[in-house]
Design an enzyme around this catalytic site. Structure first.
Site, short mmCIF file in Angstrom:
data_model
loop_
_atom_site.label_atom_id
_atom_site.label_comp_id
_atom_site.label_asym_id
_atom_site.label_seq_id
_atom_site.Cartn_x
_atom_site.Cartn_y
_atom_site.Cartn_z
CE1 TYR A 1 10.77 44.97 52.58
CE2 TYR A 1 11.87 46.74 53.70
CZ TYR A 1 10.63 46.22 53.48
OH TYR A 1 9.66 46.85 53.66
CG PHE B 1 25.05 36.33 42.73
CD1 PHE B 1 25.97 37.13 43.22
CD2 PHE B 1 24.05 35.22 43.25
CE1 PHE B 1 25.87 37.19 44.55
CE2 PHE B 1 24.08 35.48 44.96
CZ PHE B 1 24.91 36.64 45.38
NE ARG B 2 21.57 30.34 38.31
CZ ARG B 2 21.22 31.18 37.51
NH1 ARG B 2 20.47 32.01 38.05
NH2 ARG B 2 21.10 30.99 36.26
CD GLU C 1 27.90 39.57 39.22
OE1 GLU C 1 27.06 40.08 38.56
OE2 GLU C 1 29.00 39.29 39.20
CG HIS D 1 21.81 57.29 26.50
ND1 HIS D 1 22.85 57.63 26.95
CD2 HIS D 1 21.01 58.24 25.91
CE1 HIS D 1 22.77 58.99 26.76
NE2 HIS D 1 21.40 59.36 26.33
CE LYS E 1 22.24 47.62 31.47
NZ LYS E 1 21.15 46.81 30.61
CG ASP E 2 30.30 48.66 29.04
OD1 ASP E 2 29.76 47.73 29.17
OD2 ASP E 2 30.63 49.13 28.19
CB SER F 1 30.86 44.77 33.39
OG SER F 1 29.63 44.44 33.34
CD1 TRP G 1 41.29 32.77 45.90
CD2 TRP G 1 42.12 30.69 46.57
NE1 TRP G 1 40.23 32.11 46.63
CE2 TRP G 1 40.93 30.99 47.09
CE3 TRP G 1 42.66 29.58 46.70
CZ2 TRP G 1 40.26 29.89 48.12
CZ3 TRP G 1 42.24 28.70 47.55
CH2 TRP G 1 41.22 28.97 48.24
#
Length: 121
Positions: free
Chosen positions: A15, A30-31, A68, A86, A93-94, A97, A111
């Site tokens: 899974y 993601f890639r 991610e 909505h 979602k924000d 992110s 880094w």
């Protein structure tokens, strides 16, 4: 009671593999992050940082990937629960992110510190 199959280690591993494949297939960010992770990990052989720096850098890059994945899952669940626009769905979602952005800033800062230490330290 939840609709959950019985626990089977190798089936659950499958899974997780399917989830990674789905995110890799559908999420361009993601890639890109995977490519950066691979290039940066290979570059660690040339920089020859201390073990602690290497561990911090690898974990910070892995943390970006984890964030991610969590953000992608949050977006999918939000789209399922609220297919129409909505304000709360947008806020969720924000927030996801923002977590990815913070992880990227953390990774970039580590880094910079590691490279600065190597150059000027």
């Amino acid at each position: 009671m939840r609709n959950q199959p019985t626990y089977k280690f190798f089936k659950n591993f499958g899974y997780a593999r399917e989830g990674l494949a789905e995110i890799f297939k559908n999420e361009k960010s993601f890639r890109i992050e995977i490519c950066i992770f691979l290039v940066a990990t290979i570059s660690l052989f040339f920089w020859k940082f201390d073990l602690i720096f290497n561990l911090f850098l690898i974990f910070s890059m892995a943390f970006v990937l984890v964030c991610e994945c969590l953000n992608s899952s949050l977006e999918r669940v939000t789209d399922l629960a609220s297919p129409d626009y909505h304000a709360l769905a947008k806020a969720a979602k924000d927030a996801g992110s923002a977590a990815v952005m913070i992880a990227n800033f953390l990774c970039g800062a580590l880094w910079c510190v590691a490279i600065g230490y190597k150059i000027w330290g």
